[in-house]
Design a protein around this motif. Sequence first.
Motif, mmCIF file in Angstrom:
data_model
loop_
_atom_site.group_PDB
_atom_site.id
_atom_site.type_symbol
_atom_site.label_atom_id
_atom_site.label_comp_id
_atom_site.label_asym_id
_atom_site.label_seq_id
_atom_site.Cartn_x
_atom_site.Cartn_y
_atom_site.Cartn_z
ATOM 1 N N GLU A 1 0.814 -1.218 0.000
ATOM 2 C CA GLU A 1 0.000 0.000 0.000
ATOM 3 C C GLU A 1 0.851 1.273 0.000
ATOM 4 O O GLU A 1 0.625 2.178 -0.796
ATOM 5 C CB GLU A 1 -0.924 0.021 1.225
ATOM 6 C CG GLU A 1 -2.050 -0.970 1.143
ATOM 7 C CD GLU A 1 -2.896 -0.981 2.412
ATOM 8 O OE1 GLU A 1 -2.565 -0.260 3.383
ATOM 9 O OE2 GLU A 1 -3.886 -1.736 2.428
ATOM 10 N N VAL B 1 -1.423 -1.748 -10.503
ATOM 11 C CA VAL B 1 -2.589 -0.929 -10.782
ATOM 12 C C VAL B 1 -2.419 0.382 -10.026
ATOM 13 O O VAL B 1 -2.218 0.379 -8.809
ATOM 14 C CB VAL B 1 -3.893 -1.634 -10.353
ATOM 15 C CG1 VAL B 1 -5.097 -0.728 -10.582
ATOM 16 C CG2 VAL B 1 -4.054 -2.941 -11.086
ATOM 17 N N ILE B 2 -2.521 1.498 -10.740
ATOM 18 C CA ILE B 2 -2.332 2.799 -10.102
ATOM 19 C C ILE B 2 -3.690 3.477 -9.955
ATOM 20 O O ILE B 2 -4.417 3.638 -10.917
ATOM 21 C CB ILE B 2 -1.387 3.684 -10.936
ATOM 22 C CG1 ILE B 2 -0.023 3.008 -11.059
ATOM 23 C CG2 ILE B 2 -1.263 5.064 -10.312
ATOM 24 C CD1 ILE B 2 0.914 3.724 -11.986
ATOM 25 N N ASN B 3 -4.001 3.866 -8.745
ATOM 26 C CA ASN B 3 -5.255 4.542 -8.451
ATOM 27 C C ASN B 3 -4.974 6.046 -8.376
ATOM 28 O O ASN B 3 -4.251 6.511 -7.503
ATOM 29 C CB ASN B 3 -5.829 4.043 -7.114
ATOM 30 C CG ASN B 3 -7.189 4.599 -6.843
ATOM 31 O OD1 ASN B 3 -7.731 5.364 -7.636
ATOM 32 N ND2 ASN B 3 -7.765 4.228 -5.706
ATOM 33 N N THR B 4 -5.531 6.789 -9.326
ATOM 34 C CA THR B 4 -5.263 8.236 -9.372
ATOM 35 C C THR B 4 -6.277 9.038 -8.580
ATOM 36 O O THR B 4 -6.096 10.226 -8.371
ATOM 37 C CB THR B 4 -5.259 8.736 -10.834
ATOM 38 O OG1 THR B 4 -6.510 8.434 -11.428
ATOM 39 C CG2 THR B 4 -4.133 8.087 -11.613
ATOM 40 N N LYS B 5 -7.356 8.437 -8.178
ATOM 41 C CA LYS B 5 -8.394 9.151 -7.418
ATOM 42 C C LYS B 5 -8.089 9.029 -5.936
ATOM 43 O O LYS B 5 -8.022 7.956 -5.390
ATOM 44 C CB LYS B 5 -9.780 8.572 -7.710
ATOM 45 C CG LYS B 5 -10.224 8.801 -9.110
ATOM 46 C CD LYS B 5 -11.609 8.244 -9.303
ATOM 47 C CE LYS B 5 -12.057 8.422 -10.749
ATOM 48 N NZ LYS B 5 -13.379 7.883 -10.960
ATOM 49 N N ARG B 6 -7.952 10.167 -5.269
ATOM 50 C CA ARG B 6 -7.728 10.178 -3.811
ATOM 51 C C ARG B 6 -8.422 11.314 -3.196
ATOM 52 O O ARG B 6 -8.696 12.300 -3.556
ATOM 53 C CB ARG B 6 -6.244 10.267 -3.487
ATOM 54 C CG ARG B 6 -5.584 8.931 -3.664
ATOM 55 C CD ARG B 6 -4.288 8.891 -2.959
ATOM 56 N NE ARG B 6 -3.818 7.511 -3.015
ATOM 57 C CZ ARG B 6 -2.958 7.020 -2.193
ATOM 58 N NH1 ARG B 6 -2.441 7.745 -1.262
ATOM 59 N NH2 ARG B 6 -2.581 5.788 -2.285
#
Length: 90
Positions: A73, A85-90
């Motif tokens: 994480e 996997v890249i999560n761009t929403k934060r």
Amino acid sequence: MKKKIKFKNVILLFIIFYACYVFVNQQITMYKIKQQISQKNLEELKVKDQNKKLQDEVKMSKSDMYIEKLARERLGLIKPGETPVINTKR
């Protein structure tokens, strides 16, 4: 026929009023103290619950699975053969 107010009666009446005042004042003080005790008991329960959660977290932090989870994480580490996997929403 005027009744004379005796000095003894005035003193007795004063003593009775003073005793009533002290009694009522003590009851008010006791009520406030009981409220504070119940509030402190609630705070104690919250702190105990938080302490339990922290103790569980410390136990869990010593396990290999938790360390791996944190590495994935926070550091973005992946195992060989996995697709990141890249999560761009934060």
